[in-house]
Design an enzyme around this catalytic site. Sequence first.
Site, mmCIF file in Angstrom:
data_model
loop_
_atom_site.group_PDB
_atom_site.id
_atom_site.type_symbol
_atom_site.label_atom_id
_atom_site.label_comp_id
_atom_site.label_asym_id
_atom_site.label_seq_id
_atom_site.Cartn_x
_atom_site.Cartn_y
_atom_site.Cartn_z
ATOM 1 N N ASP A 95 2.877 -5.383 -7.953
ATOM 2 C CA ASP A 95 3.145 -4.098 -8.577
ATOM 3 C C ASP A 95 4.377 -3.496 -7.909
ATOM 4 O OD1 ASP A 95 3.030 -1.666 -9.840
ATOM 5 O OD2 ASP A 95 1.491 -0.861 -8.508
ATOM 6 N N ASP A 97 6.488 -0.355 -8.102
ATOM 7 C CA ASP A 97 6.515 0.984 -8.670
ATOM 8 C C ASP A 97 7.823 1.656 -8.261
ATOM 9 O OD1 ASP A 97 6.073 3.596 -9.424
ATOM 10 O OD2 ASP A 97 3.929 3.494 -8.976
ATOM 11 N N ASP A 269 3.175 -2.818 -3.402
ATOM 12 C CA ASP A 269 1.944 -2.315 -2.807
ATOM 13 C C ASP A 269 0.955 -3.475 -2.684
ATOM 14 O OD1 ASP A 269 -0.340 -1.074 -2.084
ATOM 15 O OD2 ASP A 269 -0.378 0.365 -3.729
#
Lengths: 319, 424
Positions: A95, A97, A269
């Site tokens: 992920d 972001d 993450d």
Amino acid sequence: MEMREATPEERKSFYTEEWNKREIPNFILHTLSLREFGFDLDGTGPSHRYNQFTTVEQLEDFMRNRAPYSAFTSVALYERPSAREGWLKAELVLDIDAKDLPLKTCGCSPGSVCERCIDGARKVAMEFAETLRGDLGLRDVNFVYSGRGFHVRVNDEAVMELEQTERGQIVEYLTGSVIPTDITMAFGYSKVFRERVARTFEALDEGQLLKVKGLRKSLVHRLMAEKARALEAFRTGRFEELSSFKDMGPKTFRQLVEFLRRVNSEFTDGKVTIDTKRILRLPSSLHSGVSMKCMFVRDIERFKLEDAVPKFIREGERP
Amino acid sequence: MFPPEYLAVLDPFADEAKKIVGAAPPFDAMPQEIVERAVNRVKLSSKEMVVQPDLESIQAEILSFYLMCQGVASVSFPYSHETRLISNATRDTIRYRMYDLFKRGQEDLCMKAVRRSIKLVELEDGDRAKIGGTNIPREDFYKLRDQKLEEDGIETVDDRVLPQYLPKYGVRWTDIALLLRYRRAELTKLYLVGGWAILTARDLWDFYANFISVRTEEYVQSVYERIAESGAQPSKALVEVGGRISSLLPKELEFREKFARMPAGRLRPEFFPPCVNMALAGVGAGSRNYAIIMILTPFLSYARIAPSGRVATRVADFIDDISIVRDEIAPPIFEAAERCNPPFFKDQPQEKASIFYHMGFGMTTDPTLADSGRSKWYRMPNCSKIQMSASTLCKPDEFCRNIKNPLTYYFRKRSEHTRAGGGG
Ligand code: SF4
Ligand SMILES: [Zn+2]
């Protein structure tokens, strides 16, 4: 770029007029009935969990009727998705972001994103994918634009049964957050580490370097003045070159590398990757918080943010 | 000169080894020299690690291996210090044997054993080493060699040693994921090209030995669960072997445990399995009794006391302070009983004594160490039994796939956490 919350009416119009089940990627479509679906129906959080759809038509009915604020699907496949039981395997996901990227230079306030940091996230996703396909020899590496960053979703059977510990080690490898035994090898992790460290170093400005423990002001000035030379040394692994900078003793050098290593680890993450029961935003659905489509990205090199803008924003129709 | 059975010496889980065990006398009636070898296995010198290629030596080797494992499973628990001791000893032994055999020109034999556990290819030879169409740069090739030589502290190399340090094989890294899981290997320490980890023979022995070592731990776990299943006490002979191995544990271990910041045995609820958590939360009238008496009481007492060194018959053999029972084990059980609906002791006050009865103190609500042994210390039932008797309590998670007993869940999870660097 307008990133505002969608109104309930806009959601409704998105799901009746624009949403198309054909935009759900195959890796989800082919395993649809084995996945758990979760929804945030009204913007209060994804509390509507434990949903199972045996056909895509059922899902379609649901989406059109409920026009959810957000829609998610599990990375895991289950025997009984509606009970989240009988775990079979799970995609390997990263992920990225945009709002959490370290060393942002766009001036976004924490928690918000702009086109520049989304493009930064795109580049990180591409780096990860290159290593996944190259060093790790994996296939079926997919990209999804999440609405404020990217998901890399690997559906290669070879990794889908891995457990948390192994997934954690993959994160370390991809991000370059472990200092390698030998920094100078042409291939393998040594190379990945050098590339990541160089990329991180390149993005650093003077202010950030000054915060590194043990780095003298004079040294920081010199590193910045001769950034190209320093960068080249990181890229090639010729670290002797770096110790030729005045005030760069072995201890200082170690502190610098340690700092870079730590920053490297923040590009994704890791919690998301090791969570083999995670739900991720469903590609094709609307991210109502920013009025963007979460979408499967076929060609990451040519990804354009405009493609993710729903019609109601493009046409500026605000009912 | 090496009989086919010799493979068992390199892989105690091979069919050749199983055949030997099948034809042997029962493990509680082994000849004395096998018993001695079982105990001594954890302190073999490298010379003693080498097994002669005759049938008798091979048999002694295999039987003593199994006797060692079963002994340890009888007096301790999965992932106990004893288990670690024998799994490490097994790893070192196998690794040395491979190294030694290779040195003596028995590469084929080594590879035959390895190939049964690890799928591998040889690097394409010729001018340069190549794998999957990618050339491995010359310098990397030699750097890999020198790295390993340095790791092993080898300064002068001769022709018999050197070949084991040259990169020669490729293994799909996903095929050795088990070693990553147990932290026996690290992804960032592998040299990866197109999904292949490039290995020297010496790496291969290391990985292979670790595979056998992990399997040894899993075997101890399975024996432990079998004992739990049967409900019977393990035989005296096994208990004696286990006890003797236990006494060989380095003494400083006890020392370290005593003075560690946290008592080693303190209960760690974050590693409890789902069924125990359900029971702790309190349950309805239907499964109340089972949850409190049959699950929580044995689980918390065995998990906290972690009996090791001898067979678990009396609590007093393992603790010398009753407050562990009164202040650490009993309170969560009583609280869970209170949370039941209706509260367990409200209509069945006599069950209070039953809890201590099941820990071996006889029917009492005020246990003392002297009471220990008045009744039986009931073992933890296996998952299959729980599923039959109180199916609503079993809500397995991913981790449950690897275990057959809730205690194994706990010990294993705790051990993985420790290995992952989380601290004891
Ligand atoms: S499988 Fe075993 S440990 Fe897991 S919840 Fe069921 S009974 Fe408990
Ligand atoms: Zn930005």
